[in-house]
Design a protein around this motif. Structure first.
Motif, PDB file in Angstrom:
ATOM      1  N   UNK A 401       0.845  -1.185   0.000  1.00 46.69           N
ATOM      2  CA  UNK A 401       0.000   0.000   0.000  1.00 46.69           C
ATOM      3  C   UNK A 401       0.895   1.255   0.000  1.00 46.69           C
ATOM      4  N   UNK A 402       0.340   2.394  -0.436  1.00 42.75           N
ATOM      5  CA  UNK A 402       1.153   3.633  -0.430  1.00 42.75           C
ATOM      6  C   UNK A 402       1.734   3.939   0.940  1.00 42.75           C
ATOM      7  N   UNK A 403       0.935   3.695   1.988  1.00 39.42           N
ATOM      8  CA  UNK A 403       1.452   3.961   3.343  1.00 39.42           C
ATOM      9  C   UNK A 403       2.655   3.074   3.641  1.00 39.42           C
ATOM     10  N   UNK A 404       2.580   1.802   3.202  1.00 38.21           N
ATOM     11  CA  UNK A 404       3.698   0.892   3.438  1.00 38.21           C
ATOM     12  C   UNK A 404       4.937   1.346   2.690  1.00 38.21           C
ATOM     13  N   UNK A 405       4.757   1.796   1.424  1.00 42.19           N
ATOM     14  CA  UNK A 405       5.903   2.266   0.658  1.00 42.19           C
ATOM     15  C   UNK A 405       6.551   3.489   1.325  1.00 42.19           C
ATOM     16  N   UNK A 406       5.702   4.359   1.858  1.00 41.24           N
ATOM     17  CA  UNK A 406       6.234   5.538   2.534  1.00 41.24           C
ATOM     18  C   UNK A 406       7.066   5.151   3.749  1.00 41.24           C
ATOM     19  N   UNK A 407       6.528   4.200   4.534  1.00 39.58           N
ATOM     20  CA  UNK A 407       7.256   3.774   5.738  1.00 39.58           C
ATOM     21  C   UNK A 407       8.548   3.048   5.364  1.00 39.58           C
ATOM     22  N   UNK A 408       8.490   2.174   4.345  1.00 36.97           N
ATOM     23  CA  UNK A 408       9.690   1.448   3.949  1.00 36.97           C
ATOM     24  C   UNK A 408      10.737   2.386   3.336  1.00 36.97           C
ATOM     25  N   UNK A 409      10.275   3.430   2.668  1.00 33.16           N
ATOM     26  CA  UNK A 409      11.224   4.407   2.144  1.00 33.16           C
ATOM     27  C   UNK A 409      11.992   5.062   3.287  1.00 33.16           C
ATOM     28  N   UNK A 410      11.272   5.373   4.383  1.00 35.33           N
ATOM     29  CA  UNK A 410      11.939   5.952   5.555  1.00 35.33           C
ATOM     30  C   UNK A 410      12.892   4.941   6.178  1.00 35.33           C
ATOM     31  N   UNK A 411      12.445   3.669   6.266  1.00 29.25           N
ATOM     32  CA  UNK A 411      13.305   2.621   6.841  1.00 29.25           C
ATOM     33  C   UNK A 411      14.571   2.467   6.016  1.00 29.25           C
ATOM     34  N   UNK A 412      14.440   2.455   4.669  1.00 31.77           N
ATOM     35  CA  UNK A 412      15.616   2.307   3.814  1.00 31.77           C
ATOM     36  C   UNK A 412      16.567   3.486   4.006  1.00 31.77           C
ATOM     37  N   UNK A 413      16.020   4.683   4.166  1.00 32.43           N
ATOM     38  CA  UNK A 413      16.875   5.838   4.412  1.00 32.43           C
ATOM     39  C   UNK A 413      17.678   5.689   5.691  1.00 32.43           C
TER      40      UNK A 413
END
Length: 531
Positions: A401-413
């Protein structure tokens, strides 16, 4: 019922003594004297202690791989003379199935208020114990069916404070024996000689031998609740609230949840919370023991190095004084200067070692705090576990989901700032649907998270994905809430830079890890529903 102050934690060991023999006696009759202080040894990074012991010969049978089954007997020890039973041992593909029927078991707290249940153990010929499962008396007769991948072993039953113990107590109440006319097949008998600590491992050891806060049972609450209380008390007595606060607080919360349930209709949920509290408390206790051992090791090393430096400096000064008597004053001044330099170097080395250890702990805490701001993160013996619930995926799908992608983008950062970390992506489902379906969906969800993280710059060499299907549930699958908790993807973060080695999850999971493939187009939809 609430936990007050702590009872004493337990540490014990099982070892082989070859052909040594000892007359069997009641192990509760012996207590270590004040001069017999236990000496710590290491086993798999955990200190164990050897003190005055009571020996016991256990017949261990080698069940060679064959078809069919054989029978063995059980007999009570001097602690439970009326205990008896039999067991069928069946050789199957890759495992042994043990179906035991027992008689004469009395409530475990007959041996002391700190004991609440029984555990069936397999003891290998070299003395290694394996916890096969909890034995719960059911009236006059009790039955238990378990499996093991061992081939040669003896079987014993001990009284324990809770089911999740990793080493047997001294209270051996039953053990197996060979039935001369019924134990059939190609077998050989050896003597596994188990040495067990005398009683007192679970009780106050500073001059008293009684439970400080005995647990009083009533028939309105399940046995699992009292095991949870016992496990949390033992972990707290060992210092888990200081050394493993997150794991210990989670166990306390699970215990509180179990204690707050009073309706009989919610008994299964109460038992689920209680058993989770037991496992969490045992994890917290083991983390605590390892951290204490690290402290002791560091202090001992520093003391040893300081002593060696001081001895070297003193010897050097003495040799120079003997060779150059005419220059006694000059030699003394030189020796003092060298001693001062050695002490300064020692202090510098100690400060560097302490700083390196602190930096590792600070880095781990900083990484945990950063990840916690994005997704729920907790510290375990395996490393930092970042949890993603199934609401971050499409219904019955594995696309993010978009929310998951947003959170994973932060995690990857966050992870990009720690290039040497290892990341295990693990997918789980509830028990709805077939095994193959659950395995496939969990793998697809884990792969989706892995692929997205690599697309955000996380090195594919440092990340793996594994689907575990419906294995290793963290909650009761009989409730909607429990199934929702079991449908999850978790990221296990480890590495030398944060002081945690990469490790696999619990043994009951059957992983099918896959390497990072090239990104592929997919609809992200699976069947059936409710995943």
């Amino acid at each position: 019922m609430r936990i007050s102050s702590a009872t004493t934690a337990f540490l014990f060991t099982v070892s082989v003594l070859g052909s040594a023999r000892a007359q069997e006696m009641n192990p509760t009759a012996q207590q270590p004297s004040a001069t017999q202080q236990p000496q710590a040894q290491m086993r798999d990074g955990v200190p164990v202690y050897r003190v005055e012991v009571v020996g016991r010969d256990i017949p261990a049978i080698n069940y060679f791989h064959r078809s069919g089954s054989t029978r063995i007997g059980f007999q009570g020890t001097s602690l439970l003379s009326q205990g008896k039973g039999e067991a069928s041992v069946k050789s199957e593909r890759g495992r042994m199935t043990i179906d035991a029927k027992l008689e004469g078991l009395v409530p475990a707290n007959s041996f002391g208020q700190e004991y609440l249940t029984y555990v069936l153990w397999a003891i290998t010929p070299d003395g290694r114990p394996i916890n096969l499962g909890e034995v719960l008396p059911q009236g006059s007769k009790t039955q238990i069916t378990v499996t093991t991948d061992l081939q040669a072993y003896g079987l014993i039953i001990t009284a324990e404070p809770y089911f999740a113990v990793t080493m047997p107590s001294d209270l051996v109440v039953m053990q197996n024996f060979v039935l001369p006319d019924r134990t059939q097949g190609i077998i050989e008998q050896v003597n596994a000689h188990a040495t067990l600590l005398p009683r007192g491992a679970y009780v106050q050891t500073a001059g008293q031998h009684a439970v400080l806060h005995p647990i009083t049972r009533d028939d309105k609450s399940p046995l699992e609740l009292y095991e949870a209380i016992n496990a949390v008390q033992i972990a707290q007595a060992n210092g888990a609230d200081k050394y493993a606060p997150e794991a210990f607080q989670k166990a306390q919360q699970d215990l509180t949840n179990a204690q707050d349930i009073s309706k009989k209709s919610a008994r299964k949920e109460q038992i689920t919370y209680a058993r989770e509290a037991v496992q969490g408390a045992e994890d917290a206790r083991i983390i605590t023991i390892r951290k204490k051992q690290e402290e002791d090791k560091q202090q001992a090393q520093e003391a040893k190095e300081a002593a060696q430096q001081a001895a070297f400096a003193a010897q050097q000064a003495a040799d120079q004084q003997a060779l150059r008597r005419a220059q006694a004053d000059a030699d003394a001044a030189r020796a003092q200067a060298q001693a001062a330099q050695a002490q300064a170097a020692q202090r510098q080395a100690e400060q560097s070692a302490q700083q390196a250890s602190q930096q590792t702990e600070q880095m781990r805490e900083r990484l945990k705090d950063q990840l916690n701001q994005v997704l729920q993160t907790r510290e375990t013996a395996r490393g930092l576990i970042v949890n993603m619930s199934d609401v971050l995926f499409g219904f019955n799908q594995y696309n993010l989901q978009p929310e998951a992608r947003e959170k994973l983008a932060k995690v990857s950062g966050i992870l990009l700032a720690y290039p040497n970390l290892q990341l295990q992506v693990e997918g789980y489902t509830d028990n709805v649907g077939s095994d193959d379906y659950n395995q496939k969906l969990s793998q697809q969800r884990a792969d989706a998270v892995r692929d997205y993280l690599t697309s955000q710059g996380v090195s594919s060499n440092n990340i793996s994905s594994t689907g575990y299907g419906k294995s290793d549930p963290v909650a009761d699958n009989s409730t909607n809430q429990g199934r929702a908790e079991n449908r999850r993807v978790q990221l296990v973060v480890s590495g030398n830079s944060i002081g945690v080695q990469e490790s696999a999850p619990s043994a009951q999971a059957q992983p099918q890890a896959t390497p990072a493939p090239q990104p592929a187009q997919s609809t992200g939809v699976s069947n059936p529903p409710n995943q």
